[in-house]
Design a protein around this motif. Sequence first.
Motif, PDB file in Angstrom:
ATOM      1  N   GLY A   1     -13.927  -6.359  -0.457  1.00 32.17           N
ATOM      2  CA  GLY A   1     -13.190  -7.502   0.070  1.00 32.17           C
ATOM      3  C   GLY A   1     -12.520  -8.336  -1.003  1.00 32.17           C
TER       4      GLY A   1
ATOM      5  N   ASN B   1      -9.517  -9.002  -3.842  1.00 34.13           N
ATOM      6  CA  ASN B   1      -8.127  -8.686  -4.124  1.00 34.13           C
ATOM      7  C   ASN B   1      -8.057  -7.763  -5.338  1.00 34.13           C
ATOM      8  OD1 ASN B   1      -5.395  -8.773  -5.083  1.00 34.13           O
ATOM      9  ND2 ASN B   1      -5.097 -10.697  -3.988  1.00 34.13           N
TER      10      ASN B   1
ATOM     11  N   VAL C   1     -16.773   4.352  -3.296  1.00 33.19           N
ATOM     12  CA  VAL C   1     -17.391   4.178  -1.982  1.00 33.19           C
ATOM     13  C   VAL C   1     -18.911   4.301  -2.071  1.00 33.19           C
ATOM     14  CG1 VAL C   1     -17.604   5.205   0.313  1.00 33.19           C
ATOM     15  CG2 VAL C   1     -15.344   4.937  -0.721  1.00 33.19           C
TER      16      VAL C   1
ATOM     17  N   SER D   1       0.835  -1.196   0.000  1.00 36.26           N
ATOM     18  CA  SER D   1       0.000   0.000   0.000  1.00 36.26           C
ATOM     19  C   SER D   1       0.867   1.243   0.000  1.00 36.26           C
ATOM     20  CB  SER D   1      -0.915   0.031   1.228  1.00 36.26           C
ATOM     21  OG  SER D   1      -1.563   1.291   1.329  1.00 36.26           O
TER      22      SER D   1
ATOM     23  N   LEU E   1      -7.266   0.145  -3.658  1.00 33.40           N
ATOM     24  CA  LEU E   1      -7.392  -0.179  -2.240  1.00 33.40           C
ATOM     25  C   LEU E   1      -8.784   0.149  -1.719  1.00 33.40           C
ATOM     26  CD1 LEU E   1      -3.929   1.073  -0.918  1.00 33.40           C
ATOM     27  CD2 LEU E   1      -4.666  -1.289  -1.251  1.00 33.40           C
ATOM     28  N   SER E   2      -9.386   1.226  -2.242  1.00 36.14           N
ATOM     29  CA  SER E   2     -10.760   1.567  -1.862  1.00 36.14           C
ATOM     30  C   SER E   2     -11.732   0.507  -2.358  1.00 36.14           C
ATOM     31  CB  SER E   2     -11.140   2.940  -2.437  1.00 36.14           C
ATOM     32  OG  SER E   2     -10.347   3.953  -1.885  1.00 36.14           O
TER      33      SER E   2
ATOM     34  N   TYR F   1      -1.784  -1.101  -5.444  1.00 39.63           N
ATOM     35  CA  TYR F   1      -1.629  -0.326  -4.208  1.00 39.63           C
ATOM     36  C   TYR F   1      -2.094   1.119  -4.353  1.00 39.63           C
ATOM     37  CZ  TYR F   1       2.689   0.667  -6.797  1.00 39.63           C
ATOM     38  OH  TYR F   1       3.592   0.996  -7.784  1.00 39.63           O
TER      39      TYR F   1
ATOM     40  N   ALA G   1     -11.042  -2.588  -2.954  1.00 42.49           N
ATOM     41  CA  ALA G   1     -10.822  -3.787  -2.145  1.00 42.49           C
ATOM     42  C   ALA G   1     -11.468  -3.639  -0.776  1.00 42.49           C
ATOM     43  CB  ALA G   1      -9.329  -4.049  -2.006  1.00 42.49           C
ATOM     44  N   GLY G   2     -11.386  -2.447  -0.208  1.00 42.92           N
ATOM     45  CA  GLY G   2     -11.969  -2.213   1.105  1.00 42.92           C
ATOM     46  C   GLY G   2     -13.478  -2.331   1.110  1.00 42.92           C
ATOM     47  N   VAL G   3     -14.112  -1.840   0.034  1.00 44.25           N
ATOM     48  CA  VAL G   3     -15.575  -1.879  -0.069  1.00 44.25           C
ATOM     49  C   VAL G   3     -16.077  -3.282  -0.359  1.00 44.25           C
ATOM     50  CG1 VAL G   3     -17.531  -1.113  -1.485  1.00 44.25           C
ATOM     51  CG2 VAL G   3     -15.822   0.537  -0.729  1.00 44.25           C
TER      52      VAL G   3
END
Length: 439
Positions: free
Chosen positions: A397, A399, A136, A32, A390-391, A385, A393-395
């Motif tokens: 889950g 990869n 998001v 990251s 990354l956002s 990264y 992936a965060g929302v």
Amino acid sequence: MINNNKEGSFLALLPIVVYLGLSLGIALLLGSARAVPPLVLMMIAVGVAFAMNRELSFNEKVDIFAAGSGDPNIIVMVLVFLLAGMFTTVSKAMGGVDSVVNLSLNVVPADLIIPGLFVVGCFISFAMGTSVGTIVALGPIAMGIVEKTGLPAPFVIGAVVSGAIFGDNLSFVSDTTIAATRLSGVEMKDKFRANFLIALPAAILTVIVYAIKAKGLSVVELDILEYSLIKILPYIVVVVTALVGMNVFVVLLTGITLSAVIGFAHGSFTMIECANVLYDGMMGMANVSLIAIAIGGIVGIVKYNGGITWILNAINQRISNRKQAEFGIAALATFCEICTGNNTVAIVTAGPIAKQISDEHGVDPRRTASLLDIFACVFHTNIPYSGNMLSAAGVTGINPLLIIPYTTYSHFLFVAAIIAIATGWPNLGSFGTPAKDKA
């Protein structure tokens, strides 16, 4: 103070090399680029800059740094960043984002849900000016569709990310657009026109490819979602006034005022709450604003010590025409994005050098702004990264490496930009004489 060293010095580039090297190393080691705040790495680079050139006193270095940080383009860019942040948050707080999302989803045909999500993402990101905000806002809805239909999640989220980068690259309130236009010295509307002619074919091809790939997959009828046309009005006003060439400060202040008035009228917030929302918007842009000020100072010292001269001499030995210069600008933006994982920071870092290349080789500044923005945004969705991936992936889950193959728009945009450089298209002569933004 002016340094008359005509040869330049590679060593003078050390502060920038340190910053990019640390950014890339952390991204590769920790997965990251945001594991360590970019501003911390930038301040390390500032320390390196102040440690160089013993011929200058510390006070002289401070003066050079301050002159670079206080460059009019840097200060105007920071002010526009802050206003754009205020517009984004107050419009979201009064329900504008929800209305844009719901209206867009209401017009998506059930059998075109994946290309529809891409188009919806384009509209939302163009209105909001942020790819991360789009991901998001739309990501959870996209995952809900995945759960109902069994559609491949990476495919669906890839469409959302693709739509998100469309607006990030083109929106008048996007920090990447603001940075690229200010550093290149052009009006937003002219950069938009030049950029849009490259982006449109890529967007059309993306819709076609998504439609073909999605053929035969499960579909679902979306519920009718509530929206308010009046809450979408500020976005429309900002786009229209920016396109007609109105002063960027007036554009954003008008959008902020409209959003605040609509929010008060609908009871979305009180006066105190609105003030806090506006403050949050400015603070959301504080990090990139401070980075812009720091990089301005670093570039000032690097330029004084001969670093920019060294780069230009090295480039001039390898570049003999405008086309090669444009490829050089594209490569510069790409390299900075890969190192930082942040397209705005990449543009702020590459911008001053790209401007020098543009001036040296007669590249139209509108073209320079477009290339900086395009290539920074293209690779923002193709490195795992980056903030976007990354956002996502965060929302979701998922990869990021599984999503990247489906970010089709960024792939087509890359090809379209390469073709544009190779062919000299589009012809910008019809847009009139390049002019510096009125703000």
